[in-house]
Design an enzyme around this catalytic site. Sequence first.
Site, PDB file in Angstrom:
ATOM      1  N   ASN A   8     -41.773  70.515 -28.045  1.00 34.75           N
ATOM      2  CA  ASN A   8     -41.775  72.033 -28.129  1.00 34.75           C
ATOM      3  C   ASN A   8     -41.687  72.369 -29.586  1.00 34.75           C
ATOM      4  OD1 ASN A   8     -40.885  74.742 -28.156  1.00 34.75           O
ATOM      5  ND2 ASN A   8     -38.688  74.242 -27.622  1.00 34.75           N
ATOM      6  N   LYS A  10     -41.744  75.199 -31.033  1.00 36.27           N
ATOM      7  CA  LYS A  10     -41.413  76.450 -31.152  1.00 36.27           C
ATOM      8  C   LYS A  10     -42.400  77.413 -32.029  1.00 36.27           C
ATOM      9  CE  LYS A  10     -36.841  73.860 -31.049  1.00 36.27           C
ATOM     10  NZ  LYS A  10     -35.742  74.050 -31.180  1.00 36.27           N
ATOM     11  N   HIS A  93     -35.322  78.302 -22.247  1.00 32.33           N
ATOM     12  CA  HIS A  93     -35.035  77.478 -23.314  1.00 32.33           C
ATOM     13  C   HIS A  93     -33.682  78.077 -24.079  1.00 32.33           C
ATOM     14  CE1 HIS A  93     -34.871  75.813 -27.335  1.00 32.33           C
ATOM     15  NE2 HIS A  93     -35.197  74.760 -26.806  1.00 32.33           N
ATOM     16  N   GLU A  95     -32.996  78.889 -26.842  1.00 35.81           N
ATOM     17  CA  GLU A  95     -33.386  79.977 -27.974  1.00 35.81           C
ATOM     18  C   GLU A  95     -33.674  81.414 -27.333  1.00 35.81           C
ATOM     19  OE1 GLU A  95     -35.772  77.461 -30.296  1.00 35.81           O
ATOM     20  OE2 GLU A  95     -34.108  76.171 -30.854  1.00 35.81           O
ATOM     21  N   GLU A 147     -30.523  70.155 -21.574  1.00 38.25           N
ATOM     22  CA  GLU A 147     -30.485  70.452 -23.160  1.00 38.25           C
ATOM     23  C   GLU A 147     -29.057  71.198 -23.509  1.00 38.25           C
ATOM     24  OE1 GLU A 147     -34.528  70.486 -24.855  1.00 38.25           O
ATOM     25  OE2 GLU A 147     -34.063  72.688 -24.592  1.00 38.25           O
ATOM     26  N   GLY A 153     -31.380  70.932 -32.142  1.00 36.58           N
ATOM     27  CA  GLY A 153     -31.828  71.178 -33.445  1.00 36.58           C
ATOM     28  C   GLY A 153     -30.684  70.865 -34.496  1.00 36.58           C
ATOM     29  N   SER A 180     -32.164  66.852 -30.055  1.00 34.98           N
ATOM     30  CA  SER A 180     -32.146  65.555 -31.244  1.00 34.98           C
ATOM     31  C   SER A 180     -32.562  64.583 -30.906  1.00 34.98           C
ATOM     32  CB  SER A 180     -30.605  65.599 -31.663  1.00 34.98           C
ATOM     33  OG  SER A 180     -30.151  66.943 -32.250  1.00 34.98           O
ATOM     34  N   GLY A 201     -38.132  68.908 -29.954  1.00 31.32           N
ATOM     35  CA  GLY A 201     -38.170  69.778 -30.783  1.00 31.32           C
ATOM     36  C   GLY A 201     -38.683  69.286 -31.992  1.00 31.32           C
TER      37      GLY A 201
HETATM   38  C1  PEP Z   1     -35.665  71.836 -28.173  1.00 28.95           C
HETATM   39  O1  PEP Z   1     -36.090  72.743 -28.806  1.00 28.95           O
HETATM   40  O2  PEP Z   1     -35.600  71.757 -26.828  1.00 28.95           O
HETATM   41  C2  PEP Z   1     -34.989  70.487 -28.724  1.00 28.95           C
HETATM   42  C3  PEP Z   1     -34.806  69.639 -27.936  1.00 28.95           C
HETATM   43  O3  PEP Z   1     -34.890  70.564 -30.187  1.00 28.95           O
HETATM   44  P1  PEP Z   1     -34.542  69.189 -31.101  1.00 28.95           P
HETATM   45  O4  PEP Z   1     -35.426  68.249 -30.369  1.00 28.95           O
HETATM   46  O5  PEP Z   1     -35.070  69.664 -32.342  1.00 28.95           O
HETATM   47  O6  PEP Z   1     -33.076  69.113 -30.777  1.00 28.95           O
END
Ligand code: PEP
Length: 220
Positions: A8, A10, A93, A95, A147, A153, A180, A201
Amino acid sequence: MKPIIVANWKMNPAILMEAKKLFNSVGRGIRNIKKVEVVICPPFIYILHLGHVKYNLRLGSQDAFWETKGAYTGEISSQMLKDLGVEYVILGHSERRRYFKESDEIINKKIKAVIVCGLKPILCIANLTQLKKSLRGISKKVIIAYEPVFAIGTGKPCSISQAKKMRNKIKYPQVLYGGSVNSKNAADYIKKAGFKGLLVGGASLNPKEFVKIIKTVDES
Ligand code: PEP
């Protein structure tokens, strides 16, 4: 069923040239990967410019509107995405829930439209209530990405034992973990916690690290 690793991106990278560089580095890096399906979800505007056919990469989008066409300023339909070679669509998601106030009802409509179009939805959820509400009236098995919000993040991944507990409560065959993920913890979510893939991400913007994540899963 192959595990899938979803990048992803973003709203990154900032310019198309960087997006092409990143895409090509990952594509070259995974030429010998056989046991993992790798999906890149770039910003909409870059999709047409990324030559996925050259590589062993699939394309996904980070959202899709529920109608096929019409007076919906700024929106993009599943059909438009399919026409450009997109196979997967991330929906719900955290966000999008947080900044764009997407409710489970909206996400539900989007999932239905993605299914009708023949694309594969990847539903992101942080808890079982979201899972239940977002999938109301949907009998087709969709891909779920667990998630936990605290892990997205933040550099603070969910512990393997906590993730495993949640994975066991989600009665779907293909459940991904996201939050993460890095090359050190990636394989454990698959081997120890029982996930069938990862949603990545931040680490997906670093081609070396992302390829390393894919390789550790491919070898696990
Ligand atoms: C995400 O954006 O779905 C995500 C898991 O981000 P990150 O890996 O940066 O935590």
